[in-house]
Design an enzyme around this catalytic site. Structure first.
Site, PDB file in Angstrom:
ATOM      1  N   ASP A   4    -115.877-108.874 -47.951  1.00 45.55           N
ATOM      2  CA  ASP A   4    -114.903-109.892 -48.338  1.00 45.55           C
ATOM      3  C   ASP A   4    -113.621-109.641 -47.561  1.00 45.55           C
ATOM      4  OD1 ASP A   4    -113.655-107.694 -49.427  1.00 45.55           O
ATOM      5  OD2 ASP A   4    -113.567-108.465 -51.471  1.00 45.55           O
ATOM      6  N   ASP A  23    -109.467-109.030 -48.385  1.00 45.88           N
ATOM      7  CA  ASP A  23    -108.555-108.741 -49.494  1.00 45.88           C
ATOM      8  C   ASP A  23    -107.107-108.890 -49.058  1.00 45.88           C
ATOM      9  OD1 ASP A  23    -110.671-107.458 -51.382  1.00 45.88           O
ATOM     10  OD2 ASP A  23    -110.906-106.318 -49.524  1.00 45.88           O
ATOM     11  N   ASP A  83    -110.323-112.121 -51.898  1.00 48.67           N
ATOM     12  CA  ASP A  83    -109.591-111.657 -53.079  1.00 48.67           C
ATOM     13  C   ASP A  83    -108.093-111.750 -52.820  1.00 48.67           C
ATOM     14  OD1 ASP A  83    -111.892-111.006 -54.463  1.00 48.67           O
ATOM     15  OD2 ASP A  83    -111.850-108.892 -53.889  1.00 48.67           O
TER      16      ASP A  83
END
Ligand code: ATP
Ligand code: MN
Ligand code: MN
Length: 377
Positions: free
Chosen positions: A204, A206, A301
């Protein structure tokens, strides 16, 4: 000294936060094997054993040279009987029966596939397996009740299981910065997680967002989300409000390992970069499913921190997960302090220790500063 000049004895301190661990892992074969056993232990609900394997793997990641003989490992911390046996088998036979049979086991494979769906944890995967759901086809067909996150996870399974590149992370950063700048001028966006540690790919992307004036950052996540939604960037999002109150939820309290920042766990719709140059237009380089879709799904995120907690949030969201765990263990057991992503509390002085930078936090903890690129434990 059987191997003469080649023979090296190693020595490393026992907490991962006392060591430098770059991405240049000289013992990847061994650490991959131990990580697989850690995965398997965690997937079986045995967190303690999982951490033991992760600590053992982290010790090997910190070594400057490949291990060639188990006698080199004498005196190293965190290498239990079980880990040593696995290492010995691999060094002597080229493979470990336990690792290979775990890798092939139906249960391990099913747990990996099912927990590979965003929003699916170990408990859910375990329940599904007991109900006879062992793969994605069965999951799609037999239709157990899926929550919103799991539906998105299943829908974008292939994209989300394809590693995010640094170039894609930079493209996402540009979008996030544009969103943040237009809803709160002066706010600052910092790339955290694995990419801040120098990793070339991630699962992902962040980000940590703050504003130099304390309080201005309040309520930022919903505004950023509205902006992103109006631009058609979001495939999924789940936001949480800030619920941190110093003193009540503070690090002095043992139950506060969960973050209480404003957060947004999301899936972005990232337009595909046109491949420049000849020969790149035929799907092969993009994988079998990539075919015609002009975008891909990427997990993102977002975390918003008040500036007074920024250094702690930055340290806490940079990782690696084991490095973070070891920092907190060091603080608790060696310094009688409680560290979280919000604050550092000294249990003896009964007061919070302020910090405006990561360097100050390491200093409070009596640790040598370890830069992000060396936190890859
Ligand atoms: P990857 O490249 O796989 O994304 P990563 O190191 O960036 O690796 P993440 O799972 O994105 O891994 O986590 C980044 C950091 O954020 C870790 O240090 C982790 O401890 C922290 N973190 C992740 N989720 C949470 C959460 N829900 N609450 C608090 N901290 C979290
Ligand atoms: Mn990450
Ligand atoms: Mn993350």
């Amino acid at each position: 000294q059987r191997r003469g000049a080649e023979f090296v004895m190693f020595s490393v301190p026992s907490y991962a936060c006392q060591r430098r661990t770059s991405l240049d892992n000289r013992n990847a074969v061994l650490t991959d094997a131990l990580s697989l056993l850690a995965d398997n232990a965690e997937l079986s609900g045995d967190e303690g054993r999982g951490v033991a394997f992760r600590r053992a793997a982290a010790v090997l990641k910190a070594l400057p040279k490949p291990v060639t003989d188990t006698t080199q490992l004498r005196g190293l911390p965190c290498l239990g009987e079980h880990s040593l046996r696995v290492i010995k088998d691999i060094l002597e036979d080229g493979a470990s029966d336990e690792v290979e049979s775990t890798r092939r086991s139906e249960r391990y494979k099913a747990l990996k596939v099912l927990t590979g769906v965003f929003g699916v944890g170990v408990k859910t995967a375990d329940r599904w397996i007991r109900e006879g759901i062992r793969d994605l086809q069965r999951l799609r067909d037999s239709g157990p009740a899926l929550n919103r996150a799991q539906q998105a996870g299943l829908q974008h399974y292939d994209d989300l299981n394809q590693p995010v590149t640094r170039a894609e992370a930079d493209a996402i950063a540009e979008i996030v910065e544009r969103a943040v700048a237009s809803v709160l001028p002066g706010a600052q966006t910092t790339l955290t997680g694995g990419f801040r540690r120098g990793k070339l790919t991630g699962h992902d992307v962040d980000f940590l967002i703050t504003h130099p004036e304390e309080g201005r950052e309040e309520g930022l996540v919903p505004k950023v989300v509205s902006w992103l939604e109006s631009e058609g960037v979001l495939l999924y999002q789940k936001t949480a409000r800030n619920s941190y109150l110093e003193g009540r939820d503070g690090p002095g309290r043992p139950s506060s390992s969960m973050d209480r920042f404003e957060t947004c766990f999301s899936i972005f719709k990232l337009p595909r970069e046109e491949k420049r140059g000849a020969g790149q237009t035929h799907g092969a380089a993009c994988g079998p499913e990539a075919g015609h879709k002009p975008w891909r799904a990427v997990r993102v995120d977002l975390v918003v921190s008040p500036v007074s907690q920024f250094a702690f949030a930055l340290l806490g969201w940079t990782g690696s997960k084991l490095f973070e765990r070891e920092l907190r263990r060091w603080a608790r057991h060696e310094k009688a302090m409680s560290l979280s992503s919000h604050a550092l509390y000294d249990n003896k002085q009964r007061r919070y220790l302020r910090a405006a930078s990561e360097e100050e936090i390491f200093a409070h903890l009596g640790l040598e500063f370890i830069p992000p690129s060396e936190r890859n434990a």
